[in-house]
Design a protein around this motif. Sequence first.
Motif, short mmCIF file in Angstrom:
data_model
loop_
_atom_site.label_atom_id
_atom_site.label_comp_id
_atom_site.label_asym_id
_atom_site.label_seq_id
_atom_site.Cartn_x
_atom_site.Cartn_y
_atom_site.Cartn_z
N LYS A 306 18.80 -2.28 13.17
CA LYS A 306 17.97 -2.03 11.99
C LYS A 306 16.51 -2.22 12.38
O LYS A 306 16.16 -3.24 12.94
CB LYS A 306 18.31 -3.04 10.88
N PRO A 307 15.66 -1.24 12.07
CA PRO A 307 14.25 -1.46 12.36
C PRO A 307 13.68 -2.50 11.40
O PRO A 307 14.31 -2.80 10.37
CB PRO A 307 13.62 -0.09 12.10
N ASN A 308 12.54 -3.01 11.73
CA ASN A 308 11.90 -4.02 10.89
C ASN A 308 11.25 -3.34 9.67
O ASN A 308 10.10 -2.90 9.72
CB ASN A 308 10.85 -4.76 11.73
N LEU A 309 12.00 -3.30 8.58
CA LEU A 309 11.50 -2.57 7.41
C LEU A 309 10.41 -3.32 6.66
O LEU A 309 9.76 -2.76 5.77
CB LEU A 309 12.66 -2.19 6.48
N ASP A 310 10.18 -4.59 7.02
CA ASP A 310 9.02 -5.30 6.46
C ASP A 310 7.74 -4.54 6.84
O ASP A 310 6.75 -4.55 6.11
CB ASP A 310 8.92 -6.72 7.02
N LEU A 311 7.79 -3.92 8.03
CA LEU A 311 6.60 -3.17 8.48
C LEU A 311 6.35 -1.96 7.59
O LEU A 311 5.21 -1.58 7.35
CB LEU A 311 6.78 -2.71 9.94
N TYR A 312 7.44 -1.37 7.13
CA TYR A 312 7.31 -0.19 6.25
C TYR A 312 6.60 -0.59 4.95
O TYR A 312 5.66 0.06 4.50
CB TYR A 312 8.71 0.36 5.96
N LYS A 313 7.08 -1.70 4.39
CA LYS A 313 6.50 -2.18 3.13
C LYS A 313 5.03 -2.56 3.34
O LYS A 313 4.15 -2.22 2.55
CB LYS A 313 7.31 -3.39 2.66
N LEU A 314 4.80 -3.27 4.45
CA LEU A 314 3.43 -3.70 4.76
C LEU A 314 2.50 -2.48 4.83
O LEU A 314 1.39 -2.50 4.29
CB LEU A 314 3.41 -4.44 6.10
N ASN A 315 2.98 -1.42 5.48
CA ASN A 315 2.13 -0.25 5.62
C ASN A 315 1.80 0.37 4.26
O ASN A 315 0.68 0.82 4.03
CB ASN A 315 2.80 0.79 6.53
N GLU A 316 2.79 0.36 3.38
CA GLU A 316 2.53 0.90 2.03
C GLU A 316 1.46 0.05 1.33
O GLU A 316 0.64 0.57 0.57
CB GLU A 316 3.82 0.86 1.21
N GLU A 317 1.48 -1.25 1.61
CA GLU A 317 0.54 -2.14 0.93
C GLU A 317 -0.89 -2.05 1.48
O GLU A 317 -1.85 -2.21 0.73
CB GLU A 317 1.02 -3.60 1.05
N ILE A 318 -1.00 -1.80 2.80
CA ILE A 318 -2.35 -1.92 3.38
C ILE A 318 -2.96 -0.62 3.89
O ILE A 318 -4.10 -0.61 4.32
CB ILE A 318 -2.38 -2.97 4.53
N SER A 319 -2.22 0.48 3.88
CA SER A 319 -2.79 1.68 4.52
C SER A 319 -3.16 2.80 3.58
O SER A 319 -3.30 3.94 4.00
CB SER A 319 -1.83 2.19 5.60
N ASN A 320 -3.25 2.51 2.29
CA ASN A 320 -3.63 3.59 1.38
C ASN A 320 -4.90 3.29 0.62
O ASN A 320 -5.37 2.21 0.59
CB ASN A 320 -2.49 3.89 0.42
#
Length: 320
Positions: A306-320
């Motif tokens: 399983k990839p680290n999906l915390d990174l996915y959430k983090l990206n949604e929070e900080i990259s827009n």
Amino acid sequence: MKRIGVLTSGGDAPGMNAAIRAVVRKALYEDMEVYGVNYGFAGLVAGDIRKLTRRDVGDMIQRGGTFLYSARYPQFATEEGQLKGIEQLKRFGIEGLVVIGGDGSYRGAYALTKHGFPCVGVPGTIDNDIAGTDYTIGFDTTINTVLEALDRIRDTATSHIRTFVIEVMGRDAGDIALWAGVASGAEQIIIPEKDFDITEVAENIRRGREKGKKHSIIVLAEGVMDGQEFAEKLDSIDNFHVRVTVLGHVQRGGSPTARDRVLASQFGAKAVEVLKDGRGGVCIGLDNEKFVEREIIDTLDNLEHKPNLDLYKLNEEISN
Ligand code: ATP
């Protein structure tokens, strides 16, 4: 065990040479001999095997690819091929084998172990898609290669106020897209493990433009769909004039990063320790910065990557 073999199999990955080097040097340190098998399981069946000396692995730690070459050899799934492979190993007096590769290669290693020939698996694949280890050899180099490309594309995207879709490797796993996406500050990351809605992707781009964003970078894992198709879907919603870059095989080669060299050295040395004890059927992994040994069959059949999906959430929070 006094004489062992080593091979690389499946897709090549930066750091494989560092792993072979570690196997050879650690074995010599332990008064064991090492034989290299060229071209993975294909070379094994053909008996393409030679003794490796300390010098054979000199000047190798920094090189990408694998100097033992690699191959895809589906015939190794047959018992006939496996028994022939064991016969070749025995012909050279080899008592155990280190197999560096992905989960297909692990299947081969497991098959040999089941026939009574001890093998140890070392995770080597750029995709990071092997269960039972947090990282595989080659992954760190690949995400850094992708990152360099993404940084360059960002310069152009910003200068022209463009939306770019960058297709990266990862047929089954989104790890490359995820890590390189977060590292580059990509606006959106599209991976096989997360559903997405193309109209929301388009809405995000529009919102970004309204906020004054100069560019929009979307990192897409190839396993989701091809970059061109994704771009056409986006353009059909709004005329974004999406540009597509498919990074392809540039992601595979190159000199391994320090992290991959160190990891490969550690994995290689651990594999030798297992064979020195006369054990087989296990693979080496990293679990929360600790080295672990797992049953190969457990990794293949019971554990899931399983990839680290915390990174996915983090990206949604900080990259827009
Ligand atoms: P990558 O993740 O880079 O693709 P991989 O090790 O998964 O690496 P594969 O091509 O799937 O790459 O497998 C490498 C080789 O392992 C195959 O070409 C074949 O020789 C051997 N192999 C794969 N599956 C089996 C199997 N079921 N039994 C025995 N050997 C196998």
